[in-house]
Design a protein around this motif. Sequence first.
Motif, PDB file in Angstrom:
ATOM      1  N   ALA A  95       0.847  -1.194   0.000  1.00 51.37           N
ATOM      2  CA  ALA A  95       0.000   0.000   0.000  1.00 51.37           C
ATOM      3  C   ALA A  95       0.881   1.241   0.000  1.00 51.37           C
ATOM      4  O   ALA A  95       2.103   1.167   0.146  1.00 51.37           O
ATOM      5  N   SER A  96       0.263   2.379  -0.140  1.00 55.14           N
ATOM      6  CA  SER A  96       1.020   3.632  -0.248  1.00 55.14           C
ATOM      7  C   SER A  96       1.475   4.130   1.116  1.00 55.14           C
ATOM      8  O   SER A  96       0.885   3.817   2.155  1.00 55.14           O
ATOM      9  N   ALA A  97       2.541   4.927   1.093  1.00 53.92           N
ATOM     10  CA  ALA A  97       3.026   5.532   2.334  1.00 53.92           C
ATOM     11  C   ALA A  97       2.044   6.567   2.863  1.00 53.92           C
ATOM     12  O   ALA A  97       1.987   6.819   4.070  1.00 53.92           O
ATOM     13  N   VAL A  98       1.274   7.179   1.975  1.00 53.60           N
ATOM     14  CA  VAL A  98       0.243   8.132   2.420  1.00 53.60           C
ATOM     15  C   VAL A  98      -0.779   7.418   3.297  1.00 53.60           C
ATOM     16  O   VAL A  98      -1.113   7.877   4.396  1.00 53.60           O
ATOM     17  N   ASP A  99      -1.286   6.273   2.815  1.00 52.36           N
ATOM     18  CA  ASP A  99      -2.224   5.496   3.629  1.00 52.36           C
ATOM     19  C   ASP A  99      -1.573   5.059   4.936  1.00 52.36           C
ATOM     20  O   ASP A  99      -2.206   5.087   6.004  1.00 52.36           O
ATOM     21  N   GLY A 100      -0.294   4.638   4.862  1.00 49.78           N
ATOM     22  CA  GLY A 100       0.415   4.200   6.063  1.00 49.78           C
ATOM     23  C   GLY A 100       0.520   5.296   7.097  1.00 49.78           C
ATOM     24  O   GLY A 100       0.338   5.068   8.299  1.00 49.78           O
ATOM     25  N   THR A 152      -4.365  -5.741  -3.345  1.00 55.14           N
ATOM     26  CA  THR A 152      -3.143  -5.149  -2.797  1.00 55.14           C
ATOM     27  C   THR A 152      -3.449  -4.111  -1.725  1.00 55.14           C
ATOM     28  O   THR A 152      -2.890  -4.149  -0.628  1.00 55.14           O
ATOM     29  N   SER A 153      -4.341  -3.165  -2.019  1.00 58.44           N
ATOM     30  CA  SER A 153      -4.606  -2.077  -1.078  1.00 58.44           C
ATOM     31  C   SER A 153      -5.266  -2.574   0.201  1.00 58.44           C
ATOM     32  O   SER A 153      -4.886  -2.162   1.305  1.00 58.44           O
ATOM     33  N   TRP A 154      -6.267  -3.441   0.065  1.00 55.61           N
ATOM     34  CA  TRP A 154      -6.925  -3.955   1.257  1.00 55.61           C
ATOM     35  C   TRP A 154      -5.944  -4.712   2.143  1.00 55.61           C
ATOM     36  O   TRP A 154      -5.926  -4.542   3.366  1.00 55.61           O
ATOM     37  N   THR A 155      -5.121  -5.550   1.534  1.00 63.19           N
ATOM     38  CA  THR A 155      -4.156  -6.329   2.316  1.00 63.19           C
ATOM     39  C   THR A 155      -3.141  -5.418   2.999  1.00 63.19           C
ATOM     40  O   THR A 155      -2.838  -5.583   4.186  1.00 63.19           O
ATOM     41  N   GLY A 156      -2.609  -4.460   2.256  1.00 66.09           N
ATOM     42  CA  GLY A 156      -1.621  -3.547   2.828  1.00 66.09           C
ATOM     43  C   GLY A 156      -2.176  -2.732   3.974  1.00 66.09           C
ATOM     44  O   GLY A 156      -1.558  -2.614   5.037  1.00 66.09           O
ATOM     45  N   ASN A 157      -3.362  -2.165   3.787  1.00 68.68           N
ATOM     46  CA  ASN A 157      -3.977  -1.370   4.855  1.00 68.68           C
ATOM     47  C   ASN A 157      -4.301  -2.228   6.072  1.00 68.68           C
ATOM     48  O   ASN A 157      -4.155  -1.786   7.220  1.00 68.68           O
ATOM     49  N   ALA A 158      -4.745  -3.469   5.827  1.00 66.36           N
ATOM     50  CA  ALA A 158      -5.060  -4.365   6.943  1.00 66.36           C
ATOM     51  C   ALA A 158      -3.803  -4.702   7.738  1.00 66.36           C
ATOM     52  O   ALA A 158      -3.821  -4.746   8.975  1.00 66.36           O
ATOM     53  N   LEU A 159      -2.692  -4.935   7.046  1.00 64.05           N
ATOM     54  CA  LEU A 159      -1.437  -5.230   7.735  1.00 64.05           C
ATOM     55  C   LEU A 159      -0.977  -4.035   8.570  1.00 64.05           C
ATOM     56  O   LEU A 159      -0.513  -4.191   9.704  1.00 64.05           O
ATOM     57  N   MET A 160      -1.099  -2.841   8.007  1.00 64.01           N
ATOM     58  CA  MET A 160      -0.670  -1.650   8.749  1.00 64.01           C
ATOM     59  C   MET A 160      -1.583  -1.376   9.940  1.00 64.01           C
ATOM     60  O   MET A 160      -1.123  -0.953  11.005  1.00 64.01           O
ATOM     61  N   LEU A 161      -2.878  -1.627   9.779  1.00 63.16           N
ATOM     62  CA  LEU A 161      -3.779  -1.489  10.926  1.00 63.16           C
ATOM     63  C   LEU A 161      -3.433  -2.540  11.974  1.00 63.16           C
ATOM     64  O   LEU A 161      -3.497  -2.275  13.185  1.00 63.16           O
ATOM     65  N   GLY A 162      -3.024  -3.738  11.526  1.00 63.60           N
ATOM     66  CA  GLY A 162      -2.561  -4.759  12.459  1.00 63.60           C
ATOM     67  C   GLY A 162      -1.341  -4.301  13.228  1.00 63.60           C
ATOM     68  O   GLY A 162      -1.193  -4.606  14.426  1.00 63.60           O
ATOM     69  N   ALA A 163      -0.453  -3.549  12.570  1.00 63.97           N
ATOM     70  CA  ALA A 163       0.723  -3.012  13.253  1.00 63.97           C
ATOM     71  C   ALA A 163       0.305  -2.063  14.371  1.00 63.97           C
ATOM     72  O   ALA A 163       0.864  -2.093  15.479  1.00 63.97           O
ATOM     73  N   VAL A 164      -0.684  -1.228  14.091  1.00 67.28           N
ATOM     74  CA  VAL A 164      -1.168  -0.288  15.105  1.00 67.28           C
ATOM     75  C   VAL A 164      -1.834  -1.042  16.257  1.00 67.28           C
ATOM     76  O   VAL A 164      -1.668  -0.684  17.428  1.00 67.28           O
ATOM     77  N   VAL A 165      -2.572  -2.098  15.945  1.00 64.68           N
ATOM     78  CA  VAL A 165      -3.180  -2.917  17.001  1.00 64.68           C
ATOM     79  C   VAL A 165      -2.093  -3.544  17.874  1.00 64.68           C
ATOM     80  O   VAL A 165      -2.236  -3.614  19.108  1.00 64.68           O
ATOM     81  N   CYS A 166      -1.008  -4.003  17.254  1.00 63.23           N
ATOM     82  CA  CYS A 166       0.106  -4.568  18.029  1.00 63.23           C
ATOM     83  C   CYS A 166       0.664  -3.539  19.006  1.00 63.23           C
ATOM     84  O   CYS A 166       0.966  -3.865  20.157  1.00 63.23           O
ATOM     85  N   GLU A 167       0.792  -2.304  18.547  1.00 67.48           N
ATOM     86  CA  GLU A 167       1.291  -1.259  19.446  1.00 67.48           C
ATOM     87  C   GLU A 167       0.280  -0.965  20.543  1.00 67.48           C
ATOM     88  O   GLU A 167       0.647  -0.700  21.689  1.00 67.48           O
ATOM     89  N   GLY A 168      -1.005  -1.040  20.203  1.00 65.01           N
ATOM     90  CA  GLY A 168      -2.023  -0.876  21.233  1.00 65.01           C
ATOM     91  C   GLY A 168      -1.961  -1.973  22.270  1.00 65.01           C
ATOM     92  O   GLY A 168      -2.154  -1.730  23.475  1.00 65.01           O
ATOM     93  N   LEU A 169      -1.686  -3.202  21.845  1.00 59.35           N
ATOM     94  CA  LEU A 169      -1.526  -4.320  22.779  1.00 59.35           C
ATOM     95  C   LEU A 169      -0.305  -4.113  23.673  1.00 59.35           C
ATOM     96  O   LEU A 169      -0.308  -4.496  24.845  1.00 59.35           O
ATOM     97  N   PHE A 170       0.743  -3.508  23.114  1.00 58.90           N
ATOM     98  CA  PHE A 170       1.916  -3.174  23.923  1.00 58.90           C
ATOM     99  C   PHE A 170       1.505  -2.296  25.105  1.00 58.90           C
ATOM    100  O   PHE A 170       1.912  -2.524  26.247  1.00 58.90           O
ATOM    101  N   ILE A 171       0.693  -1.283  24.822  1.00 58.98           N
ATOM    102  CA  ILE A 171       0.255  -0.367  25.872  1.00 58.98           C
ATOM    103  C   ILE A 171      -0.581  -1.115  26.911  1.00 58.98           C
ATOM    104  O   ILE A 171      -0.428  -0.910  28.122  1.00 58.98           O
ATOM    105  N   LEU A 172      -1.466  -1.983  26.436  1.00 56.58           N
ATOM    106  CA  LEU A 172      -2.303  -2.771  27.345  1.00 56.58           C
ATOM    107  C   LEU A 172      -1.445  -3.657  28.250  1.00 56.58           C
ATOM    108  O   LEU A 172      -1.640  -3.702  29.473  1.00 56.58           O
ATOM    109  N   LEU A 173      -0.484  -4.366  27.667  1.00 60.02           N
ATOM    110  CA  LEU A 173       0.380  -5.248  28.451  1.00 60.02           C
ATOM    111  C   LEU A 173       1.220  -4.453  29.445  1.00 60.02           C
ATOM    112  O   LEU A 173       1.511  -4.930  30.544  1.00 60.02           O
ATOM    113  N   ASN A 174       1.617  -3.248  29.053  1.00 60.13           N
ATOM    114  CA  ASN A 174       2.417  -2.429  29.962  1.00 60.13           C
ATOM    115  C   ASN A 174       1.634  -2.089  31.229  1.00 60.13           C
ATOM    116  O   ASN A 174       2.204  -1.988  32.317  1.00 60.13           O
TER     117      ASN A 174
END
Length: 303
Positions: A95-100, A152-174
């Motif tokens: 996906a594009s860096a703009v979407d990211g 391509t776009s749906w998969t890329g955006n979903a992966l990047m949203l997954g990255a943000v969820v991972c960071e959110g889980l980091f905060i929760l675990l902390n």
Amino acid sequence: MDTHQRMWGYGFLAAAMALVGSTVIASKIIGAGIPPFTATALRFAIALPCFALLMAATGARLPRLQKRDWLLLAAQAIAGSVGYTTLLIAGLQRASAVDGGIILGTLPLVSAAIAVLVLGERPGKGTWAAIAMAAAGVWLMAHEGARADRATSWTGNALMLGAVVCEGLFILLNKRLRVAVPPLALSTVMAGFGLAFSALASVAESPWTLSLSADAMLAVGYYALVPTVGGFLLWYAGAARVRGSEAALFTALAPVCAVLLATSVLGETVRLVQAVGMACVLGGVLMQALAAQRGRQPRVNRH
């Protein structure tokens, strides 16, 4: 706190968030030349000695932790260090860096949503409205991307949203740690665990058989030294000089900087729907920050 010190604080915070935004550009370049787990291992291999030197120079020490807390730290590293970085790189390959950049800006709201779903917290109407506005922004981007290249776009955006969820889980675990770990010690531990886990996972990518591009290697070095280590120092230098509620507002600069860099460095264009999506995300972030408890100190973005 006098005005002079507060202005310095604003400058440090703005610079830190600009560096966070630049990680999207660096990840886009990395993804074109290095597989995600290999790139993540290289990032932490460079950053870890820097954090260790900072700990030695400042006399920082790890608190005494029980096995449960060490396991939580390991889980944090898997989610917030390895998961975030690898999913971001993988998403930007599709996906594009703009979407990211825009999706990166949803972190405060994703964290709030996770707190509601997992911790059972009861948000106010302002938080619900902020989450809904940001969700609308992400949906607009995904919908527009699907028109151009559905798979391509749906998969890329979903992966990047997954990255943000991972960071959110980091905060929760902390929040689950029984003993608070100081920020510098936490970043050092995350780099150590992140290196171990990503290096192990990178075996599947057979990095010893790869021809790594010079641009991608430079981008890894930049990511490790400037946003990871430099951003850490800038954020805490700024946060020490302003109120927590003021510092929280600066997190909205990260997606803006990412989009500006995507257009100026990578030559990407911002479509009208993307601009509307970014406005929704930024509006949601600002609503959430203004609704947050006054004086609350936000967590540093380690990326």
